[in-house]
Design a protein around this motif. Structure first.
Motif, PDB file in Angstrom:
ATOM      1  N   THR A 647       6.017 -11.586 -30.707  1.00  0.00           N
ATOM      2  CA  THR A 647       5.989 -12.966 -31.143  1.00  0.00           C
ATOM      3  C   THR A 647       4.563 -13.387 -31.454  1.00  0.00           C
ATOM      4  O   THR A 647       4.342 -14.415 -32.069  1.00  0.00           O
ATOM      5  CB  THR A 647       6.547 -13.908 -30.059  1.00  0.00           C
ATOM      6  OG1 THR A 647       5.849 -13.624 -28.848  1.00  0.00           O
ATOM      7  CG2 THR A 647       8.025 -13.694 -29.849  1.00  0.00           C
ATOM      8  N   GLN A 648       3.589 -12.634 -30.984  1.00  0.00           N
ATOM      9  CA  GLN A 648       2.192 -12.977 -31.232  1.00  0.00           C
ATOM     10  C   GLN A 648       1.444 -11.760 -31.769  1.00  0.00           C
ATOM     11  O   GLN A 648       1.797 -10.612 -31.483  1.00  0.00           O
ATOM     12  CB  GLN A 648       1.514 -13.434 -29.930  1.00  0.00           C
ATOM     13  CG  GLN A 648       2.035 -14.753 -29.391  1.00  0.00           C
ATOM     14  CD  GLN A 648       1.529 -15.948 -30.176  1.00  0.00           C
ATOM     15  OE1 GLN A 648       0.759 -15.824 -31.141  1.00  0.00           O
ATOM     16  NE2 GLN A 648       1.989 -17.144 -29.803  1.00  0.00           N
ATOM     17  N   CYS A 677       4.342  -9.853 -26.456  1.00  0.00           N
ATOM     18  CA  CYS A 677       5.475 -10.542 -25.847  1.00  0.00           C
ATOM     19  C   CYS A 677       5.571 -10.158 -24.378  1.00  0.00           C
ATOM     20  O   CYS A 677       4.852  -9.272 -23.935  1.00  0.00           O
ATOM     21  CB  CYS A 677       6.770 -10.186 -26.597  1.00  0.00           C
ATOM     22  SG  CYS A 677       7.548  -8.658 -26.019  1.00  0.00           S
ATOM     23  N   PRO A 678       6.432 -10.808 -23.612  1.00  0.00           N
ATOM     24  CA  PRO A 678       6.475 -10.541 -22.165  1.00  0.00           C
ATOM     25  C   PRO A 678       6.906  -9.130 -21.786  1.00  0.00           C
ATOM     26  O   PRO A 678       6.910  -8.803 -20.607  1.00  0.00           O
ATOM     27  CB  PRO A 678       7.477 -11.582 -21.656  1.00  0.00           C
ATOM     28  CG  PRO A 678       7.471 -12.661 -22.670  1.00  0.00           C
ATOM     29  CD  PRO A 678       7.263 -11.975 -23.977  1.00  0.00           C
ATOM     30  N   ARG A 679       7.271  -8.295 -22.726  1.00  0.00           N
ATOM     31  CA  ARG A 679       7.589  -6.913 -22.344  1.00  0.00           C
ATOM     32  C   ARG A 679       6.355  -6.189 -21.853  1.00  0.00           C
ATOM     33  O   ARG A 679       6.441  -5.139 -21.230  1.00  0.00           O
ATOM     34  CB  ARG A 679       8.221  -6.180 -23.510  1.00  0.00           C
ATOM     35  CG  ARG A 679       9.662  -6.554 -23.665  1.00  0.00           C
ATOM     36  CD  ARG A 679      10.297  -5.863 -24.852  1.00  0.00           C
ATOM     37  NE  ARG A 679      11.671  -6.302 -24.987  1.00  0.00           N
ATOM     38  CZ  ARG A 679      12.012  -7.511 -25.419  1.00  0.00           C
ATOM     39  NH1 ARG A 679      11.077  -8.362 -25.790  1.00  0.00           N
ATOM     40  NH2 ARG A 679      13.272  -7.862 -25.485  1.00  0.00           N
ATOM     41  N   ASN A 680       5.179  -6.688 -22.232  1.00  0.00           N
ATOM     42  CA  ASN A 680       3.957  -6.285 -21.564  1.00  0.00           C
ATOM     43  C   ASN A 680       3.621  -4.812 -21.706  1.00  0.00           C
ATOM     44  O   ASN A 680       3.218  -4.155 -20.740  1.00  0.00           O
ATOM     45  CB  ASN A 680       4.118  -6.607 -20.074  1.00  0.00           C
ATOM     46  CG  ASN A 680       2.864  -7.246 -19.527  1.00  0.00           C
ATOM     47  OD1 ASN A 680       1.789  -7.080 -20.090  1.00  0.00           O
ATOM     48  ND2 ASN A 680       3.016  -7.973 -18.448  1.00  0.00           N
ATOM     49  N   ASN A 694       3.950 -15.429 -25.898  1.00  0.00           N
ATOM     50  CA  ASN A 694       5.351 -15.851 -25.861  1.00  0.00           C
ATOM     51  C   ASN A 694       5.585 -16.703 -27.092  1.00  0.00           C
ATOM     52  O   ASN A 694       4.681 -16.876 -27.918  1.00  0.00           O
ATOM     53  CB  ASN A 694       5.678 -16.581 -24.556  1.00  0.00           C
ATOM     54  CG  ASN A 694       4.764 -17.770 -24.337  1.00  0.00           C
ATOM     55  OD1 ASN A 694       4.313 -18.399 -25.290  1.00  0.00           O
ATOM     56  ND2 ASN A 694       4.479 -18.070 -23.075  1.00  0.00           N
ATOM     57  N   ASP A 695       6.780 -17.259 -27.208  1.00  0.00           N
ATOM     58  CA  ASP A 695       7.103 -17.972 -28.424  1.00  0.00           C
ATOM     59  C   ASP A 695       6.154 -19.106 -28.770  1.00  0.00           C
ATOM     60  O   ASP A 695       5.758 -19.293 -29.905  1.00  0.00           O
ATOM     61  CB  ASP A 695       8.539 -18.527 -28.310  1.00  0.00           C
ATOM     62  CG  ASP A 695       9.430 -17.749 -29.246  1.00  0.00           C
ATOM     63  OD1 ASP A 695       8.865 -17.117 -30.166  1.00  0.00           O
ATOM     64  OD2 ASP A 695      10.657 -17.764 -29.059  1.00  0.00           O
ATOM     65  N   TRP A 698       0.389 -18.471 -25.421  1.00  0.00           N
ATOM     66  CA  TRP A 698      -0.061 -17.350 -24.595  1.00  0.00           C
ATOM     67  C   TRP A 698      -0.045 -17.716 -23.114  1.00  0.00           C
ATOM     68  O   TRP A 698      -0.254 -18.870 -22.758  1.00  0.00           O
ATOM     69  CB  TRP A 698      -1.490 -16.978 -24.947  1.00  0.00           C
ATOM     70  CG  TRP A 698      -1.751 -16.607 -26.368  1.00  0.00           C
ATOM     71  CD1 TRP A 698      -2.196 -17.440 -27.350  1.00  0.00           C
ATOM     72  CD2 TRP A 698      -1.626 -15.313 -26.959  1.00  0.00           C
ATOM     73  NE1 TRP A 698      -2.360 -16.732 -28.519  1.00  0.00           N
ATOM     74  CE2 TRP A 698      -2.017 -15.430 -28.317  1.00  0.00           C
ATOM     75  CE3 TRP A 698      -1.221 -14.061 -26.469  1.00  0.00           C
ATOM     76  CZ2 TRP A 698      -2.017 -14.344 -29.184  1.00  0.00           C
ATOM     77  CZ3 TRP A 698      -1.229 -12.981 -27.334  1.00  0.00           C
ATOM     78  CH2 TRP A 698      -1.615 -13.128 -28.687  1.00  0.00           C
ATOM     79  N   GLU A 699       0.104 -16.692 -22.258  1.00  0.00           N
ATOM     80  CA  GLU A 699      -0.135 -16.847 -20.821  1.00  0.00           C
ATOM     81  C   GLU A 699      -1.399 -16.068 -20.489  1.00  0.00           C
ATOM     82  O   GLU A 699      -1.600 -14.975 -21.005  1.00  0.00           O
ATOM     83  CB  GLU A 699       1.021 -16.241 -20.019  1.00  0.00           C
ATOM     84  CG  GLU A 699       2.298 -17.048 -20.114  1.00  0.00           C
ATOM     85  CD  GLU A 699       3.502 -16.276 -19.579  1.00  0.00           C
ATOM     86  OE1 GLU A 699       3.360 -15.091 -19.229  1.00  0.00           O
ATOM     87  OE2 GLU A 699       4.581 -16.874 -19.540  1.00  0.00           O
ATOM     88  N   LYS A 718      -1.009 -21.481 -19.086  1.00  0.00           N
ATOM     89  CA  LYS A 718      -0.407 -21.185 -20.374  1.00  0.00           C
ATOM     90  C   LYS A 718      -1.114 -22.020 -21.419  1.00  0.00           C
ATOM     91  O   LYS A 718      -1.451 -23.177 -21.153  1.00  0.00           O
ATOM     92  CB  LYS A 718       1.078 -21.535 -20.361  1.00  0.00           C
ATOM     93  CG  LYS A 718       1.855 -20.703 -19.377  1.00  0.00           C
ATOM     94  CD  LYS A 718       3.334 -21.018 -19.459  1.00  0.00           C
ATOM     95  CE  LYS A 718       4.038 -20.224 -18.349  1.00  0.00           C
ATOM     96  NZ  LYS A 718       5.462 -20.192 -18.480  1.00  0.00           N
TER      97      LYS A 718
END
Ligand SMILES: Cc1cc2nc3c(=O)[nH]c(=O)nc-3n(C[C@H](O)[C@H](O)[C@H](O)COP(=O)(O)OP(=O)(O)OC[C@H]3O[C@@H](n4cnc5c(N)ncnc54)[C@H](O)[C@@H]3O)c2cc1C
Ligand code: SF4
Ligand code: FES
Lengths: 809, 108
Positions: A647-648, A677-680, A694-695, A698-699, A718
């Motif tokens: 997503t980014q 994405c959060p799959r990291n 994320n959508d 960022w975190e 975030k």
């Protein structure tokens, strides 16, 4: 001149040599001969676990090398075994038939691993864990074979198992009782230990009794009483030790389980003494080092004719030497009917504490997870301390206003001869002398001088207490950690003083702040160089002479003195052209190894020092800073540019971050990761700063570490935009630069200062954040590529990298 | 210490060819020396750590008349080569003579 008396020691191990060391301090009346079956000089056997695990080499653990024996006038015979003592003629016979005479004799033959008398125990690949040779056998086996079994889940067995896991083997610990270390731990602590070790990769087969070992020439597996089997190509037996009494019993000396000695270490035969694990004293055979130092002290005095208290036995404490696992036990820790206990079990923090009392007297304790109280409890047990309200409050942390009143200093109760550091036989007096006679004031200095706390580290709190006792307010345990032996000032005091007194060079600092060594040492010089650069970013002249070799040479020194070169690849991206250059240069300079690094870069190993500038010049790529306390790498996943989940645009941001923050100095190395994405996929959770897309933005995670002390990063905040992401990253990094101790990784820093404080300064307080980011920009504006800098300065290049070669005409 | 130039003295360069407190290797007939220049003095030591595992010494951090071994952090007195407590050992040292900015090392 009177003829010196002949003293012969059989057994060149820890007990024998410690006795001799202590004896030499008292007298030179003996001419000494030492006979040792092992081909090595005297070494620290307990550190074999570190050798196996790979964190120490055999050279590191030698206590006395051959030169020591020579300079002490000791005749050392290695590789020969004493076979018989003729107690009438007073001679010792050796296995090659030769003989030596003695006036007095010490037997210090230690013990042997007990090998289970089951079929197959003589197969190849079945060994004990006792000496350097066993260690070497295991290391060799690990290179060839995959599966190992360790029979016995005691201290030694677990350390062996951990070492073998470290060497890449698949290891199962087979243990007869249902829980581990049953001789040192109770069930609760043992279960916690098991869980922790399981997470470190050790497998367990508990409640299993081995009936036979299978295999033709080499062992292939084990069979158990319940009919099940286990595959193994290496079997380490660690089910106990037997005192090595062969020599004594061959020579008519009284032997029970061990060689029987009295309170002065005298055997049944005049002029023959015994010390260490081979002995049996008042019915007890010991298997740890602490008793042998106490025995050695009594024996040394006896031999020197100095008055001594009798040896009355030892209370043993154990500490497991596996990193990340803190367990401790002392005295009677298994309660029976007559005992009362205090137990505290914190399942969340993973700590456990049990104190066992009989008629209100403390007789034993078990600690797991947090062993800060170990030395006090050990003392209480030794002394038979009575449990009081105050003591209870202190030990359970329930009294006072903030979890317990002032801690009592146990050190005051120790006598001069009491051993403070069991691993190295350091007494209270040796530490007191180091402080009062040698004028030492920091733990580090005392450690260097006396060896105390050098091995397992379990005694550190007690060593500090002894110092505290002598130095009073002059000793602040906290301070001693951060900065070196040249000063008693803490990191914060030093940094504050530099600002207040406007100090601008290392020499000014050491002078103004009264350093004991005018030019500092290898610990404080690099630290001061860093602090000064951080405080005065635009004016400070970096001092190459105060940098570690890696940072001075801009490459990583390897153990053979060659260097590794890692070129920068922003965000882990490279080009075919650059790859070709790397290949060409590697071939031209005959590099033995080209390797991918953990941070998605290419390491070119084995460059000779004088070739470094040429290699950089021909690569013509920026330095990857793989040697520096600086931004190392930004690891990226492919992100929205290529990945269907992305997503980014992690590639773009990764490159941007690496270009922005490269080259500036940090207290320690810094690693980033950026994920789409959060799959990291690029593993943010173990990085100093981890960024996850994320959508909606960022975190940002901080304080992750995948090294020795693994730590998962904490979520800092975030953000929505790339600009905020960069600004907050800059603020966090600058806050870290300004508040961390030199060499402190972000993982330790976050724990020490607290996530809260970081959030307040870099997220909540926008003004503060902008100031921090601005100071970071100033620091960044002064950096320069170090490789280019060297190439542009022929004189520097020559003096720093080239050898002078002189041939006489 | 022989403080005159003899036939055993070897010319190794001028003082400005050595950085202050940054070691440099000089090879004389196959023997590697680590040369250290401080504000007061120039020292010549065998370029080999007295640590059993060896390794070069010239990259060490220099403080006064001490150098800290770069790989194992042993503290070594450059005047006599003695390793400081609690470690033990000694590095060979060589007499150095400076005349009009020219540095000579005496091999023995
Ligand atoms: C891997 C490992 C880890 C350990 N960890 C710890 C720990 O964390 N804490 C702790 O307190 N203890 C630990 N120990 C136990 C500790 O090492 C021993 O208590 C200590 O070494 C005993 O000293 P010793 O001199 O009695 O025996 P040893 O150190 O074994 O010395 C005996 C020597 O005598 C030699 N010898 C035997 N017979 C003859 C002969 N006939 N002629 C000539 N020489 C002979 C042997 O080859 C040996 O070198 C550990 C032991 C091992 C093996
Ligand atoms: S982290 Fe997400 S975006 Fe990045 S590669 Fe993995 S799945 Fe794709
Ligand atoms: S008790 Fe192990 S290092 Fe001191």
């Amino acid at each position: 001149m009177t003829q010196k008396q002949k003293l012969v020691v059989v057994g060149n191990g820890m007990a024998g040599m410690n006795t001799i060391e202590q004896l030499l301090k008292l007298t030179d009346q003996y001419s000494i001969t030492v006979i040792g079956a092992e081909p090595h000089p005297n070494y620290n056997r307990i550190m074999l676990s570190y050798v196996l695990e790979g964190s120490k080499t055999i050279d590191d653990i030698v206590i006395n090398d051959r030169a020591w024996y020579e300079s002490a006038g000791i005749h050392l015979i290695t590789g020969k075994r004493g076979t018989k003592i003729n107690t009438e003629q007073k001679t010792v016979q050796m296995d090659d038939g030769s003989e030596v005479d003695y006036d007095r004799l010490i037997i210090a033959t230690g013990s042997n691993p007990f090998i289970l008398p089951i079929p197959g125990s003589d197969l190849e690949g079945v060994i004990g864990f006792r000496d350097i040779e066993d260690c070497e056998t295991m290391i060799e086996a690990a290179a060839k074979y995959k599966k190992a079994a360790v029979i016995g889940g005691g201290l030694l067995g677990l350390e062996a198992a951990k070492g073998l896991v470290q060497l890449g083997m698949d290891v199962t610990v087979v243990h007869l009782p249902d829980y581990l270390m049953e001789r040192q731990l109770d069930v609760t602590a043992a279960k916690m230990l098991e869980k922790e070790l399981e997470s470190q990769g050790i497998k367990f087969a508990l409640g299993k009794q081995t009936t036979a070992l299978k295999g033709d020439t080499r062992v292939t597996g084990l069979t158990f009483t319940d009919g099940t089997e286990l595959e193994a190509e290496l079997v380490v037996m660690s089910v106990g030790i037997r005192p090595n009494t062969e020599l004594a019993s061959n020579s008519g000396i009284e032997v029970n389980r061990g060689i029987v000695v009295d309170d002065y270490m005298q055997t049944s035969v005049p002029d023959v003494f015994a010390v260490g694990e081979c002995t049996e004293h008042r019915g007890t055979c010991y298997g740890l080092v602490a008793p042998l130092f106490e025995q050695g002290a009594v024996l040394a005095k006896t031999l020197a004719g100095v008055e001594t208290k009798p040896y009355e036995g030892s209370i043993c404490s154990t500490k497991l030497k596996i990193s990340g696992v803190d367990v401790f036990s002392t005295g009677t820790f298994m309660e029976e009917k007559q005992h009362t206990t205090i137990t505290m079990h914190d399942g969340w923090k993973g700590t456990y504490k049990k104190i066992v009392m009989q008629d209100n007297v403390i007789v034993g304790a078990v600690l797991f997870g947090d062993i800060d109280d170990s030395s006090r409890l050990e003392r209480f047990v030794k002394k038979g301390e009575l449990m009081t309200e105050e003591l209870y409050a202190e030990l359970t942390g329930t009294g006072g206003c903030c979890g317990g009143g002032a801690k009592v200093n146990v050190a005051a109760e120790l006598t001069d001869d009491d051993i403070v550091c069991g691993c190295n036989g350091v007494t209270k007096k040796m530490i007191v002398d180091a402080v009062t006679i040698d004028g030492l004031t920091t733990l580090d200095q005392v450690k260097m001088k006396t060896g105390a706390s050098r091995s397992c580290g379990g005694c550190k709190p007690l060593v500090e207490q002894v110092m505290q006792l002598v130095l009073g307010n002059g000793f602040d345990a906290e301070v001693k950690e951060g900065i070196c032996g040249c000063t008693t000032m803490s990191r914060d005091e030093v940094v504050e003083a530099i600002k207040q007194q406007n100090l601008h060079t290392v020499a000014e600092v050491t002078k103004a702040l009264g350093w004991s060594q005018p030019e500092g040492c290898s610990k404080c010089r690099p630290a001061l160089n860093y602090y000064l650069g951080m405080l005065w970013p635009t004016t400070y002249q970096d001092e190459p002479a105060s940098r570690f070799v890696n940072e001075r040479m801009n490459a990583n020194i390897q153990k053979d003195g060659t260097y590794t070169v890692v070129p920068r690849m922003y965000g882990g991206m490279t080009t075919p052209q650059d790859l070709k250059k790397i290949a060409d240069v590697s071939i031209k300079y005959n590099l033995p190894l080209v390797k991918m690094t953990g941070g998605q870069r290419i390491g070119m190993m084995g460059v000779k020092k004088e070739d470094l500038p040429k290699v950089w010049e021909e690569l013509n790529m920026p330095s990857g800073y793989a040697y520096a306390k600086s931004l190392r790498t930004v690891k990226t996943c492919v992100g929205s540019a290529y990945c269907r989940f992305g997503t980014q645009d992690s590639l773009h941001i990764g490159e941007l971050i690496e270009r922005k923050f490269e080259r500036v100095d940090f207290p320690a190395k810094v690693k980033f990761a950026v994920n789409g994405c959060p799959r990291n996929c690029a593993e943010s959770c173990t990085k100093d700063i981890g960024i996850v897309g994320n959508d909606g933005g960022w975190e940002i995670y901080v304080g992750g570490n995948g090294g020795i002390k693994a730590r998962l990063a904490d979520l800092l905040c975030k953000v929505k935009t790339d600009e905020e992401l960069i600004e907050i990253s800059a603020a966090v990094l600058q806050f870290y630069r300004e508040t961390a101790k030199y060499l402190e990784r972000t993982s330790d820093w976050v724990e020490r200062v607290g996530l809260d404080l970081i959030q307040r300064n870099t997220v909540a307080d926008v003004e503060q954040r902008k100031q921090l980011a601005k100071r970071m920009d100033i620091a960044l504006s002064r950096t320069e590529d170090p490789w280019q800098k060297v190439l542009k300065d022929p004189k520097l290049k020559e003096t720093l990298f080239e050898k002078v070669v002189v041939t006489k005409s | 210490m022989s403080n005159t130039i003899t036939e055993k003295s070897v010319y190794i360069g001028t003082t400005d060819e050595f950085l202050e407190r940054v070691g440099r290797t000089v090879v004389i007939e196959g023997q590697s020396l680590a040369i250290f220049k401080t504000a007061e003095q120039i020292y010549a030591l065998e370029d080999r750590s007295p640590h059993p595992k060896g390794g070069p010494l010239n990259e060490g951090i220099v403080s006064g008349h001490y150098v800290y071994d770069p790989l194992y952090d042993w503290k070594i007195d450059m005047r006599d080569g003695c390793v400081q407590a609690p470690d033990e050992g000694q590095v060979r040292t060589f007499p150095v003579l400076v005349e009009e900015n020219k540095i000579y090392v005496t091999m023995r």
